[in-house]
Design a protein around this motif. Structure first.
Motif, short mmCIF file in Angstrom:
data_model
loop_
_atom_site.label_atom_id
_atom_site.label_comp_id
_atom_site.label_asym_id
_atom_site.label_seq_id
_atom_site.Cartn_x
_atom_site.Cartn_y
_atom_site.Cartn_z
N GLN A 186 19.61 -13.72 -26.15
CA GLN A 186 20.05 -13.29 -27.47
C GLN A 186 19.08 -13.84 -28.51
N ASN A 187 18.42 -12.94 -29.25
CA ASN A 187 17.51 -13.32 -30.33
C ASN A 187 16.45 -14.31 -29.85
N GLY A 188 15.83 -14.01 -28.72
CA GLY A 188 14.78 -14.87 -28.19
C GLY A 188 13.49 -14.74 -28.99
N TYR A 189 12.60 -15.71 -28.81
CA TYR A 189 11.32 -15.71 -29.51
C TYR A 189 10.21 -15.08 -28.66
N ALA A 190 10.18 -15.43 -27.36
CA ALA A 190 9.09 -14.96 -26.51
C ALA A 190 9.52 -15.04 -25.05
N MET A 191 8.71 -14.42 -24.19
CA MET A 191 8.96 -14.45 -22.76
C MET A 191 7.70 -14.89 -22.02
N LYS A 192 7.90 -15.45 -20.84
CA LYS A 192 6.80 -15.77 -19.93
C LYS A 192 7.09 -15.08 -18.60
N GLY A 193 6.03 -14.70 -17.92
CA GLY A 193 6.21 -14.05 -16.63
C GLY A 193 4.90 -13.55 -16.09
N ASN A 194 4.95 -12.52 -15.30
CA ASN A 194 3.76 -11.91 -14.72
C ASN A 194 3.83 -10.39 -14.91
N VAL A 195 2.66 -9.79 -15.11
CA VAL A 195 2.56 -8.34 -15.17
C VAL A 195 1.57 -7.90 -14.09
N THR A 196 1.95 -6.87 -13.36
CA THR A 196 1.13 -6.38 -12.26
C THR A 196 0.89 -4.89 -12.45
N GLY A 204 -9.39 1.04 -16.41
CA GLY A 204 -8.56 1.02 -17.60
C GLY A 204 -8.02 -0.38 -17.87
N PHE A 205 -7.10 -0.48 -18.81
CA PHE A 205 -6.47 -1.78 -19.09
C PHE A 205 -5.07 -1.55 -19.63
N LEU A 206 -4.29 -2.63 -19.62
CA LEU A 206 -2.88 -2.59 -20.05
C LEU A 206 -2.68 -3.63 -21.14
N THR A 207 -1.88 -3.29 -22.14
CA THR A 207 -1.54 -4.22 -23.21
C THR A 207 -0.03 -4.36 -23.29
N VAL A 208 0.43 -5.61 -23.36
CA VAL A 208 1.86 -5.91 -23.50
C VAL A 208 2.04 -6.72 -24.78
N TRP A 209 2.96 -6.31 -25.64
CA TRP A 209 3.23 -7.03 -26.89
C TRP A 209 4.69 -6.84 -27.26
N GLY A 210 5.11 -7.54 -28.33
CA GLY A 210 6.52 -7.52 -28.70
C GLY A 210 6.97 -6.24 -29.37
N GLY A 211 6.28 -5.82 -30.39
CA GLY A 211 6.66 -4.63 -31.13
C GLY A 211 5.74 -4.43 -32.31
N PHE A 234 2.53 -13.97 -21.46
CA PHE A 234 3.23 -14.80 -22.44
C PHE A 234 3.15 -14.05 -23.76
N THR A 235 4.25 -13.44 -24.19
CA THR A 235 4.24 -12.62 -25.40
C THR A 235 5.53 -12.78 -26.17
N ARG A 236 5.45 -12.59 -27.46
CA ARG A 236 6.63 -12.65 -28.30
C ARG A 236 7.53 -11.46 -27.99
N LEU A 237 8.80 -11.61 -28.35
CA LEU A 237 9.76 -10.53 -28.20
C LEU A 237 9.92 -9.81 -29.53
N GLY A 238 10.07 -8.50 -29.49
CA GLY A 238 10.25 -7.72 -30.69
C GLY A 238 11.63 -7.07 -30.73
N ALA A 239 11.81 -6.14 -31.64
CA ALA A 239 13.08 -5.42 -31.79
C ALA A 239 12.79 -3.93 -31.83
N PHE A 243 18.20 -2.88 -30.05
CA PHE A 243 17.76 -3.89 -29.09
C PHE A 243 16.93 -4.95 -29.81
N ARG A 244 17.27 -6.22 -29.57
CA ARG A 244 16.66 -7.31 -30.32
C ARG A 244 15.66 -8.12 -29.50
N ASN A 245 15.47 -7.79 -28.22
CA ASN A 245 14.59 -8.58 -27.36
C ASN A 245 13.80 -7.61 -26.47
N VAL A 246 12.70 -7.07 -27.01
CA VAL A 246 11.97 -6.05 -26.26
C VAL A 246 10.50 -6.43 -26.13
#
Length: 278
Positions: A186-196, A204-211, A234-239, A243-246
């Motif tokens: 609920q209303n998190g700031y960021a997430m950590k994990g892995n992207v494959t 090509g390339f992939l970009t992951v970001w909050g919003g 490791f990226t911030r979470l957006g809205a 949805f408040r954590n995307v």
């Protein structure tokens, strides 16, 4: 802990609108608590302060009014610096240049501290590091939150579903998908994990970001078809809408399958983690 005043970011925290009420209540509580101490300075409600007596203030509140720019309370200490409670109306720049031991609440409701020693070299300015400021990384049981190869693991996509190839499920280049993590935090700031990435048809390339606007940085890069590549995420979470954590994901140049594993969430307090997920 304190933080440099240049890092002060009121947008990260809610305003504390009851600062005045809290301050006066705390002052009253201090007088009442002193009643249990030997030879404490006490006064009955409405009376002058009398040293060496005891008194129960009951539900009465003590309020200290001060002239603008003057500390409401100064407690001298023969063994060190004095404690000074300063008004917030003149917090800047006066408190930044005030005596060591000064405390004040700024217009965002944060406690400012002039800490250190009498030496100019030892004195520091900053804000008290509380849960209104701090974030903590809460480790979780690793969980797969997205796998475009699996229809069931595409269910957290809440926007941009048309940017997946209807036949293969691969993320087409140039169009983002939005993945919601509200079931975990609920209303998190960021997430950590892995992207494959897997099953790409070319470089090509992939970009992951909050919003918001897509950043120019890449999260994972590949240089030919048929690779399987992973990278720490490791990226911030957006809205997005309700949805408040995307997180938002976009491929460039080549279609690819995308897998995201969640391992940790950054929050202000562990209670923001949805029960049973940590």
């Amino acid at each position: 802990m304190t933080q440099s005043p240049h890092d002060h970011d009121p947008q990260r925290r809610r305003l504390l609108r009851r600062a005045a009420t809290v301050a006066t209540t705390t002052a009253g509580a201090g007088v009442a608590a002193a009643g249990g101490l030997p030879a404490a300075a006490q006064a009955a409600p409405g009376d002058s302060l009398i040293m060496g007596t005891t008194n129960d203030a009951g539900v009465q509140t003590t309020t200290l009014n001060a002239s603008e720019g003057i500390a409401a309370l100064s407690l001298n200490n023969t063994e060190g610096v004095a404690l000074r409670l300063a008004p917030s109306s003149n917090l800047y720049p006066q408190v930044l240049e005030s005596e060591v031991g000064t405390l004040a609440v700024d217009d965002q409701g944060d406690l400012f501290v002039r800490a250190g020693t009498d030496s100019d070299d030892g004195a520091t300015n900053g804000w008290a590091w509380t849960s209104e400021w701090a974030t903590m990384s809460v480790a979780m049981r690793p969980v797969r939150v997205l796998d475009t190869r699996d229809p069931d693991l595409r269910r957290r996509i809440v926007a941009g579903g048309a940017n997946l190839d209807p036949a293969t499920g691969k993320l087409k280049p140039g169009g983002p998908i939005v993945v919601a993590l509200d079931e975990y935090v609920q209303n998190g700031y960021a997430m950590k994990g892995n992207v494959t990435v897997v099953g790409m048809t070319g470089p090509g390339f992939l970009t992951v970001w909050g919003g918001g606007t897509k950043p120019t940085a890449s999260t994972v890069n590949w240089w030919t078809s048929g690779q399987i590549l992973s990278n720490f995420l490791f990226t911030r979470l957006g809205a997005s809408g309700a949805f408040r954590n995307v997180i938002t994901i976009q491929a460039t140049s080549s279609p690819t399958h995308v897998i995201v594993d969640l391992t940790s969430l950054l929050v202000g307090h562990p209670s923001q983690i949805v029960s049973g997920q940590a």
